[in-house]
Design an enzyme around this catalytic site. Structure first.
Site, PDB file in Angstrom:
ATOM      1  N   TYR A 166      35.533   7.673  67.719  1.00  0.00           N
ATOM      2  CA  TYR A 166      34.843   7.096  68.893  1.00  0.00           C
ATOM      3  C   TYR A 166      33.919   5.959  68.426  1.00  0.00           C
ATOM      4  CZ  TYR A 166      31.931   6.518  73.019  1.00  0.00           C
ATOM      5  OH  TYR A 166      31.261   5.975  74.090  1.00  0.00           O
TER       6      TYR A 166
ATOM      7  N   GLY B 138      37.305   1.924  85.662  1.00  0.00           N
ATOM      8  CA  GLY B 138      36.651   3.234  85.541  1.00  0.00           C
ATOM      9  C   GLY B 138      35.524   3.408  86.540  1.00  0.00           C
TER      10      GLY B 138
ATOM     11  N   ASN C 118      34.526  -1.197  81.748  1.00  0.00           N
ATOM     12  CA  ASN C 118      33.738   0.027  81.615  1.00  0.00           C
ATOM     13  C   ASN C 118      34.579   1.246  81.246  1.00  0.00           C
ATOM     14  OD1 ASN C 118      31.479   2.025  82.436  1.00  0.00           O
ATOM     15  ND2 ASN C 118      33.135   2.501  83.880  1.00  0.00           N
TER      16      ASN C 118
ATOM     17  N   GLU D 278      30.722  11.860  83.526  1.00  0.00           N
ATOM     18  CA  GLU D 278      31.621  12.938  83.097  1.00  0.00           C
ATOM     19  C   GLU D 278      31.925  12.824  81.608  1.00  0.00           C
ATOM     20  OE1 GLU D 278      35.049  12.925  85.703  1.00  0.00           O
ATOM     21  OE2 GLU D 278      33.763  12.928  87.471  1.00  0.00           O
TER      22      GLU D 278
ATOM     23  N   GLY E  38      30.554   8.201  86.970  1.00  0.00           N
ATOM     24  CA  GLY E  38      29.590   7.738  85.981  1.00  0.00           C
ATOM     25  C   GLY E  38      29.094   6.307  86.162  1.00  0.00           C
TER      26      GLY E  38
ATOM     27  N   THR F 283      35.670   5.547  89.088  1.00  0.00           N
ATOM     28  CA  THR F 283      35.767   6.842  89.792  1.00  0.00           C
ATOM     29  C   THR F 283      34.597   7.768  89.478  1.00  0.00           C
ATOM     30  OG1 THR F 283      37.163   7.635  87.982  1.00  0.00           O
ATOM     31  CG2 THR F 283      38.302   6.834  89.947  1.00  0.00           C
TER      32      THR F 283
ATOM     33  N   VAL G 175      23.987   8.977  78.238  1.00  0.00           N
ATOM     34  CA  VAL G 175      23.836   8.682  79.669  1.00  0.00           C
ATOM     35  C   VAL G 175      24.268   9.900  80.481  1.00  0.00           C
ATOM     36  CG1 VAL G 175      24.417   7.101  81.541  1.00  0.00           C
ATOM     37  CG2 VAL G 175      24.490   6.275  79.171  1.00  0.00           C
TER      38      VAL G 175
HETATM   39  P1  NDP Z   1      32.807   8.921  82.883  1.00  0.00           P
HETATM   40  O1  NDP Z   1      33.752   9.896  82.258  1.00  0.00           O
HETATM   41  O2  NDP Z   1      31.958   9.406  83.997  1.00  0.00           O
HETATM   42  O3  NDP Z   1      33.593   7.637  83.361  1.00  0.00           O
HETATM   43  C1  NDP Z   1      34.673   7.110  82.654  1.00  0.00           C
HETATM   44  C2  NDP Z   1      35.511   6.255  83.594  1.00  0.00           C
HETATM   45  O4  NDP Z   1      36.583   5.678  82.833  1.00  0.00           O
HETATM   46  C3  NDP Z   1      36.136   7.072  84.717  1.00  0.00           C
HETATM   47  O5  NDP Z   1      36.039   6.356  85.916  1.00  0.00           O
HETATM   48  C4  NDP Z   1      37.595   7.197  84.292  1.00  0.00           C
HETATM   49  O6  NDP Z   1      38.424   7.218  85.432  1.00  0.00           O
HETATM   50  C5  NDP Z   1      37.798   5.890  83.529  1.00  0.00           C
HETATM   51  N1  NDP Z   1      38.918   5.965  82.598  1.00  0.00           N
HETATM   52  C6  NDP Z   1      39.028   6.736  81.497  1.00  0.00           C
HETATM   53  N2  NDP Z   1      40.238   6.560  80.930  1.00  0.00           N
HETATM   54  C7  NDP Z   1      40.892   5.656  81.696  1.00  0.00           C
HETATM   55  C8  NDP Z   1      42.179   5.068  81.638  1.00  0.00           C
HETATM   56  N3  NDP Z   1      43.054   5.365  80.672  1.00  0.00           N
HETATM   57  N4  NDP Z   1      42.537   4.182  82.590  1.00  0.00           N
HETATM   58  C9  NDP Z   1      41.673   3.864  83.593  1.00  0.00           C
HETATM   59  N5  NDP Z   1      40.441   4.373  83.702  1.00  0.00           N
HETATM   60  C10 NDP Z   1      40.057   5.272  82.764  1.00  0.00           C
HETATM   61  O7  NDP Z   1      31.902   8.407  81.678  1.00  0.00           O
HETATM   62  P2  NDP Z   1      30.857   7.193  81.579  1.00  0.00           P
HETATM   63  O8  NDP Z   1      30.511   6.652  82.899  1.00  0.00           O
HETATM   64  O9  NDP Z   1      29.784   7.669  80.699  1.00  0.00           O
HETATM   65  O10 NDP Z   1      31.728   6.149  80.742  1.00  0.00           O
HETATM   66  C11 NDP Z   1      31.801   4.780  81.060  1.00  0.00           C
HETATM   67  C12 NDP Z   1      31.711   3.976  79.778  1.00  0.00           C
HETATM   68  O11 NDP Z   1      30.424   4.163  79.218  1.00  0.00           O
HETATM   69  C13 NDP Z   1      32.706   4.366  78.688  1.00  0.00           C
HETATM   70  O12 NDP Z   1      33.223   3.187  78.104  1.00  0.00           O
HETATM   71  C14 NDP Z   1      31.853   5.112  77.684  1.00  0.00           C
HETATM   72  O13 NDP Z   1      32.374   5.045  76.388  1.00  0.00           O
HETATM   73  C15 NDP Z   1      30.555   4.378  77.821  1.00  0.00           C
HETATM   74  N6  NDP Z   1      29.347   5.037  77.353  1.00  0.00           N
HETATM   75  C16 NDP Z   1      28.989   6.260  77.858  1.00  0.00           C
HETATM   76  C17 NDP Z   1      27.835   6.874  77.425  1.00  0.00           C
HETATM   77  C18 NDP Z   1      27.421   8.231  77.894  1.00  0.00           C
HETATM   78  O14 NDP Z   1      26.620   8.892  77.206  1.00  0.00           O
HETATM   79  N7  NDP Z   1      27.853   8.703  79.058  1.00  0.00           N
HETATM   80  C19 NDP Z   1      26.971   6.215  76.434  1.00  0.00           C
HETATM   81  C20 NDP Z   1      27.438   4.938  75.984  1.00  0.00           C
HETATM   82  C21 NDP Z   1      28.578   4.370  76.452  1.00  0.00           C
HETATM   83  P3  NDP Z   1      39.721   8.125  85.642  1.00  0.00           P
HETATM   84  O15 NDP Z   1      39.516   9.393  84.885  1.00  0.00           O
HETATM   85  O16 NDP Z   1      39.792   8.303  87.118  1.00  0.00           O
HETATM   86  O17 NDP Z   1      40.822   7.275  85.117  1.00  0.00           O
HETATM   87  C1  8X3 Z   2      28.192   7.599  74.159  1.00  0.00           C
HETATM   88  C2  8X3 Z   2      26.936   7.843  73.421  1.00  0.00           C
HETATM   89  O1  8X3 Z   2      25.968   8.921  71.301  1.00  0.00           O
HETATM   90  O2  8X3 Z   2      27.550  10.234  72.611  1.00  0.00           O
HETATM   91  O3  8X3 Z   2      28.764   6.394  73.787  1.00  0.00           O
HETATM   92  O4  8X3 Z   2      28.311   8.405  71.280  1.00  0.00           O
HETATM   93  S1  8X3 Z   2      27.224   8.895  72.089  1.00  0.00           S
END
Ligand code: NDP
Ligand code: 8X3
Length: 256
Positions: free
Chosen positions: A153, A9, A87, A190, A13, A11, A186
């Site tokens: 989730y 992941g 991630n 996206e 965030g 691409t 965060v």
């Molecule tokens: P983004 O949506 O910006 O990034 C998510 C990444 O995961 C993208 O690069 C996407 O790439 C990849 N991804 C999703 N599904 C798939 C799949 N089936 N196969 C391969 N790659 C996949 O969000 P975040 O950066 O926030 O998320 C990263 C992690 O952080 C996640 O695990 C999320 O649960 C966690 N998180 C996020 C928080 C937030 O508030 N943002 C808080 C706490 C945890 P592509 O679409 O190109 O496949």
């Molecule tokens: C992402 C944070 O609070 O939206 O994991 O679930 S929350």
């Protein structure tokens, strides 16, 4: 020889920000994701800025066949993955349990749990063989607490939290480190746009407070990874100063 990190992941965030900080610190990178153009853009950006090797691999972590093929195609120096950053993950939907979209549930379970497991299963045997390596899972505050409409989730991230602890127990005796970072909200990701199916209005959840951003989390991940080999940070829970729990956010504005 430089070290190699594989980031799922990358691409957008947190994954993308992590790719940048590890590249800045001289790591070679295997970066993955489903959106090939975005993956190639990240690879090009890194190569322009830093003198490191980058291998983009486009696949879906939910598909075991694709995961197996991606890892099997790592040859020569790329076979040695020093750090696996699990991630890739997402939230889909925001509904009470009795109205939840079952397809959204399948996507979250398949990505956040099964995808993380597939990657771990394919990458860790070589770490165990070598007696070194590091798995870092991106968990969440949603794996520590539950909140209204967070149901599935939260369940997947509670699962990640359990898996981090279980992997640590299984792998510590082979010299393989296991860690996780558990962020609150965060921004510069996206995440919210994906959760609300691209609805820009609904996804505006960070406008009245300052959450942590993707670079803040990447720095924490780099901190975890850059400890001496005898140190295993197991878990870091991190959120913006105005956020004290999933549900307790002081939405008093974005002025510092
Ligand atoms: P983004 O949506 O910006 O990034 C998510 C990444 O995961 C993208 O690069 C996407 O790439 C990849 N991804 C999703 N599904 C798939 C799949 N089936 N196969 C391969 N790659 C996949 O969000 P975040 O950066 O926030 O998320 C990263 C992690 O952080 C996640 O695990 C999320 O649960 C966690 N998180 C996020 C928080 C937030 O508030 N943002 C808080 C706490 C945890 P592509 O679409 O190109 O496949
Ligand atoms: C992402 C944070 O609070 O939206 O994991 O679930 S929350």
């Amino acid at each position: 020889m430089s070290k190699t990190i594989l980031i799922t992941g990358a691409t957008s965030g947190i994954g993308k920000a992590s790719a940048m900080i590890f590249a800045k610190n001289g790591f070679d990178l295997v970066i993955t994701g489903r959106r090939e153009h975005k993956l190639n853009q990240v690879a090009e950006k890194i190569k322009k800025k830093y003198a490191v090797n980058v291998l983009p691999l486009c696949f879906d972590v939910r598909k075991l066949k694709e995961v197996k093929k991606a890892i099997a195609q790592l040859k020569g120096r790329w076979k040695k993955i020093d750090i696996l950053l699990n991630n890739a993950g997402l939230a889909k939907g925001f509904d009470e349990i009795h109205t939840g979209n079952i397809n959204d549930w399948e996507i979250m379970i398949d990505t956040n749990l099964k995808g993380l497991l597939y990657m771990t299963r394919m990458v860790t045997p070589r770490m165990v063989e070598r007696g070194s390596g590091h798995v870092i899972n991106v968990a969440s505050i949603a794996g520590k607490e539950v909140y209204p409409k967070g149901n599935v989730y939260c369940a997947t991230k509670h699962g990640v939290d359990a898996l981090t602890r279980a992997m640590r127990i299984d792998l510590h005796k082979y010299g393989v480190r296991v860690s996780q970072v558990a962020p609150g909200h965060v921004e510069q990701t996206e995440f919210s746009l994906v959760r609300f199916d691209g609805d820009k209005e609904k996804s505006k959840i960070y406008e009245d407070f300052i959450p942590v951003n993707s670079k803040d989390i990447a720095k924490v991940i780099y901190f975890i990874a850059s400890q001496p080999v005898h140190v295993n940070i197991q878990d870091i829970l991190v959120m913006g100063t105005q956020q004290a729990s999933s549900n307790l956010i002081t939405r008093s504005g974005r002025e510092n």
